[in-house]
Design a protein around this motif. Structure first.
Motif, PDB file in Angstrom:
ATOM      1  N   SER A   1       0.810  -1.222   0.000  1.00 34.83           N
ATOM      2  CA  SER A   1       0.000   0.000   0.000  1.00 34.83           C
ATOM      3  C   SER A   1       0.839   1.266   0.000  1.00 34.83           C
ATOM      4  O   SER A   1       0.437   2.292  -0.562  1.00 34.83           O
ATOM      5  CB  SER A   1      -0.936  -0.007   1.216  1.00 34.83           C
ATOM      6  OG  SER A   1      -1.860  -1.064   1.135  1.00 34.83           O
ATOM      7  N   GLN A   2       2.001   1.221   0.654  1.00 34.17           N
ATOM      8  CA  GLN A   2       2.756   2.459   0.837  1.00 34.17           C
ATOM      9  C   GLN A   2       3.462   2.936  -0.429  1.00 34.17           C
ATOM     10  O   GLN A   2       4.131   3.975  -0.412  1.00 34.17           O
ATOM     11  CB  GLN A   2       3.761   2.276   1.980  1.00 34.17           C
ATOM     12  CG  GLN A   2       3.060   2.027   3.311  1.00 34.17           C
ATOM     13  CD  GLN A   2       3.968   2.139   4.513  1.00 34.17           C
ATOM     14  OE1 GLN A   2       4.747   3.083   4.623  1.00 34.17           O
ATOM     15  NE2 GLN A   2       3.883   1.188   5.429  1.00 34.17           N
ATOM     16  N   THR A   3       3.298   2.225  -1.552  1.00 34.62           N
ATOM     17  CA  THR A   3       3.913   2.681  -2.795  1.00 34.62           C
ATOM     18  C   THR A   3       3.206   3.895  -3.383  1.00 34.62           C
ATOM     19  O   THR A   3       3.745   4.565  -4.252  1.00 34.62           O
ATOM     20  CB  THR A   3       3.927   1.554  -3.838  1.00 34.62           C
ATOM     21  OG1 THR A   3       2.584   1.091  -4.050  1.00 34.62           O
ATOM     22  CG2 THR A   3       4.792   0.393  -3.365  1.00 34.62           C
ATOM     23  N   SER A   4       2.001   4.217  -2.908  1.00 37.41           N
ATOM     24  CA  SER A   4       1.255   5.368  -3.410  1.00 37.41           C
ATOM     25  C   SER A   4       1.192   6.462  -2.354  1.00 37.41           C
ATOM     26  O   SER A   4       0.683   6.255  -1.247  1.00 37.41           O
ATOM     27  CB  SER A   4      -0.175   4.963  -3.794  1.00 37.41           C
ATOM     28  OG  SER A   4      -0.985   6.103  -4.005  1.00 37.41           O
ATOM     29  N   LYS A   5       1.716   7.650  -2.689  1.00 38.22           N
ATOM     30  CA  LYS A   5       1.652   8.774  -1.759  1.00 38.22           C
ATOM     31  C   LYS A   5       0.210   9.203  -1.518  1.00 38.22           C
ATOM     32  O   LYS A   5      -0.161   9.605  -0.416  1.00 38.22           O
ATOM     33  CB  LYS A   5       2.479   9.941  -2.297  1.00 38.22           C
ATOM     34  CG  LYS A   5       3.979   9.680  -2.324  1.00 38.22           C
ATOM     35  CD  LYS A   5       4.753  10.892  -2.827  1.00 38.22           C
ATOM     36  CE  LYS A   5       6.246  10.611  -2.825  1.00 38.22           C
ATOM     37  NZ  LYS A   5       7.028  11.770  -3.351  1.00 38.22           N
ATOM     38  N   GLY A   6      -0.594   9.116  -2.576  1.00 34.50           N
ATOM     39  CA  GLY A   6      -1.995   9.480  -2.427  1.00 34.50           C
ATOM     40  C   GLY A   6      -2.712   8.590  -1.431  1.00 34.50           C
ATOM     41  O   GLY A   6      -3.507   9.055  -0.609  1.00 34.50           O
ATOM     42  N   MET A   7      -2.427   7.271  -1.502  1.00 32.68           N
ATOM     43  CA  MET A   7      -3.070   6.352  -0.569  1.00 32.68           C
ATOM     44  C   MET A   7      -2.513   6.521   0.840  1.00 32.68           C
ATOM     45  O   MET A   7      -3.248   6.341   1.825  1.00 32.68           O
ATOM     46  CB  MET A   7      -2.882   4.912  -1.048  1.00 32.68           C
ATOM     47  CG  MET A   7      -3.644   4.588  -2.337  1.00 32.68           C
ATOM     48  SD  MET A   7      -5.399   5.056  -2.292  1.00 32.68           S
ATOM     49  CE  MET A   7      -6.017   3.964  -1.008  1.00 32.68           C
ATOM     50  N   GLN A   8      -1.254   6.887   0.975  1.00 27.55           N
ATOM     51  CA  GLN A   8      -0.718   7.170   2.306  1.00 27.55           C
ATOM     52  C   GLN A   8      -1.507   8.285   2.974  1.00 27.55           C
ATOM     53  O   GLN A   8      -1.890   8.187   4.147  1.00 27.55           O
ATOM     54  CB  GLN A   8       0.755   7.562   2.209  1.00 27.55           C
ATOM     55  CG  GLN A   8       1.694   6.409   1.870  1.00 27.55           C
ATOM     56  CD  GLN A   8       3.149   6.825   1.888  1.00 27.55           C
ATOM     57  OE1 GLN A   8       3.560   7.606   2.743  1.00 27.55           O
ATOM     58  NE2 GLN A   8       3.933   6.318   0.960  1.00 27.55           N
ATOM     59  N   ALA A   9      -1.778   9.353   2.231  1.00 28.91           N
ATOM     60  CA  ALA A   9      -2.540  10.474   2.788  1.00 28.91           C
ATOM     61  C   ALA A   9      -3.976  10.061   3.104  1.00 28.91           C
ATOM     62  O   ALA A   9      -4.539  10.446   4.130  1.00 28.91           O
ATOM     63  CB  ALA A   9      -2.527  11.640   1.801  1.00 28.91           C
ATOM     64  N   HIS A  10      -4.550   9.259   2.224  1.00 28.10           N
ATOM     65  CA  HIS A  10      -5.933   8.816   2.456  1.00 28.10           C
ATOM     66  C   HIS A  10      -6.035   7.978   3.721  1.00 28.10           C
ATOM     67  O   HIS A  10      -6.949   8.176   4.535  1.00 28.10           O
ATOM     68  CB  HIS A  10      -6.439   8.020   1.257  1.00 28.10           C
ATOM     69  CG  HIS A  10      -7.796   7.436   1.483  1.00 28.10           C
ATOM     70  ND1 HIS A  10      -8.945   8.194   1.440  1.00 28.10           N
ATOM     71  CD2 HIS A  10      -8.199   6.171   1.796  1.00 28.10           C
ATOM     72  CE1 HIS A  10      -9.991   7.433   1.705  1.00 28.10           C
ATOM     73  NE2 HIS A  10      -9.562   6.196   1.921  1.00 28.10           N
ATOM     74  N   PHE A  11      -5.113   7.037   3.903  1.00 31.21           N
ATOM     75  CA  PHE A  11      -5.185   6.165   5.069  1.00 31.21           C
ATOM     76  C   PHE A  11      -4.881   6.911   6.364  1.00 31.21           C
ATOM     77  O   PHE A  11      -5.382   6.544   7.429  1.00 31.21           O
ATOM     78  CB  PHE A  11      -4.256   4.968   4.888  1.00 31.21           C
ATOM     79  CG  PHE A  11      -4.763   3.974   3.886  1.00 31.21           C
ATOM     80  CD1 PHE A  11      -6.090   3.575   3.892  1.00 31.21           C
ATOM     81  CD2 PHE A  11      -3.924   3.436   2.929  1.00 31.21           C
ATOM     82  CE1 PHE A  11      -6.570   2.658   2.977  1.00 31.21           C
ATOM     83  CE2 PHE A  11      -4.390   2.516   2.006  1.00 31.21           C
ATOM     84  CZ  PHE A  11      -5.723   2.126   2.030  1.00 31.21           C
TER      85      PHE A  11
END
Length: 405
Positions: A71-81
């Motif tokens: 999951s942590q490969t996406s900066k956008g998903m890091q912010a979402h989580f």
């Protein structure tokens, strides 16, 4: 006929996407002879309205010690989580010494925020390689599948949970009734179960059929979530739209009668009923829309090939597997797929066996066109690839329609 996984009613099949491989199993060159395929048919339950795969491969074939998604490969998903974690903490963790459990915690992208806050937590992650990454970061994680037996063991060892949550996971678990029983066993009387997954309403509106693949045994709606969990004493108390994955929904459930029910629930259910999310003709039209999208994409790629243009894929996603195999698109139309994930590089895409090459090759080759398989991360990608577009590179989209931009 196949029985609904939630209520046991015969499921009404409405289309097939043909023979599909394991979507996230990228193959070593020379390792294609024994590749597994299954017939990916989809249907809906006429009683509880749950959208589901008719057949799903064994979970162990999809979630294992070489699972190729972090999951942590996406900066956008890091912010979402981070926002998801903050929502759970600020809204529901009011008591002393709260305890939270995440189902399908992956590499700990969300639980790390509870660790940082000193909150007791546990991740339940069946893919041992990503679970190891979480444990190395200090996140308490066990490598098992979630169900009522796992829930009982956690409750006996660690106590009941104030919050159980999941992101892009519950749609992966075929035993939805077992999930509901497990949540009911593990949750405190006033606890909440919060999960988000790609939203059926968005998939139908955008013809984003790539959201359907082996891992996604369900596409949920508020109607189907309410119906699937009610027999287990769990009530839908809120539903909040999310922008992730091209349109997701966050569902909040609690024990029957323990929480006020947001007006958003009745409003969303009314919206779904007005748009026919429980009617057979709605899904029959979706099937026709998928066929039109497939034909348009193949026609465009053949036209570009005949005119001598170079076309590659951008991001070797699980979702791209459905598109490539349903449309019959191979290396004759897309020469390779560029991806930043090391575990996928040097391998072949599932089923159609398109080479996956490092992102550096995309930068060096300057292809004329790139098929945007990771369209749900469009804004993040567009900001990253300004140079590609300034050099004249163009994107091929297939959601919500087929075209060039």
């Amino acid at each position: 006929m196949v029985a609904c996984r939630a209520c046991g009613t015969p499921v009404e099949k409405f289309m097939s996407f043909g023979r599909q491989p394991i979507a996230n199993r990228f193959l070593e060159p020379g390792g294609t002879q024994s590749e597994y395929f299954f017939e990916m048919e989809v249907g809906t339950c006429p009683k509880c309205t749950l959208f589901q795969l008719i057949e799903q491969p064994d979970p162990g074939m999809m979630f294992h010690d070489t699972y190729a998604f972090f999951s942590q490969t996406s900066k956008g998903m890091q912010a979402h989580f981070e926002g998801f974690a903050t929502y759970v903490k600020d809204t529901f963790l009011k008591g002393d010494d709260p305890f939270v459990v995440e189902i399908g915690s992956n590499d700990g992208i969300m639980l790390r925020h509870f660790l940082a806050a000193g909150i007791r937590h546990l991740g339940v992650e069946p893919s041992s390689n990503v679970a190891d990454a979480a444990r190395q970061a200090g996140i308490d994680t066990i490598s098992v599948f979630f169900g009522v037996d796992t829930a009982a063991a956690i409750a006996e060892e660690r106590g009941l949970a104030d919050a159980i949550f999941a992101a892009n996971v519950i749609c992966h678990i075929p035993d939805i009734a077992g999930v509901a029983r497990g949540v009911a066993r593990l949750l405190k009387p006033t606890g909440v179960f919060v999960f988000e997954d790609p939203y059926l309403g968005d998939v139908l509106e955008k013809t984003s059929y790539d959201q359907i693949y082996d891992e996604h045994v369900f596409l949920f709606s508020a109607l189907s979530v309410r119906n699937a969990f009610a027999p287990h004493g769990l009530e839908l108390i809120d539903c909040i739209p999310q922008p992730t994955h091209g349109g997701s929904m966050r569902y909040v459930l609690g024990r029957q009668g323990q929480h006020p029910v947001s007006e958003r629930v009745s409003e969303r259910v009314a919206w779904e009923e007005a748009r026919g999310l429980g009617r057979a003709e709605t899904f029959q039209e979706f099937a026709r829309a998928c066929e039109r999208s497939r034909d348009a994409l193949v026609s465009l790629l053949k036209e570009l090939k005949e005119s001598g243009k170079t076309v590659v894929g951008y991001a070797a996603t699980s979702k791209s597997t459905t598109v490539l195999n349903y449309c019959g698109i191979g290396p004759d139309l897309i020469s390779y797929i560029s991806d930043t994930t090391p575990i996928k590089q040097g391998r072949l895409s599932p089923g159609m066996h398109i080479p996956v090459r490092p992102y550096a090759d995309f930068l060096a080759d300057k292809p004329d066109y790139a098929v945007l398989f990771a369209w749900n991360h469009r804004n993040e990608i567009m900001a990253k690839e300004e140079g590609y577009m300034q050099r004249g590179g163009k994107w091929i989209r297939f959601v919500p329609d087929v075209g060039i931009e």
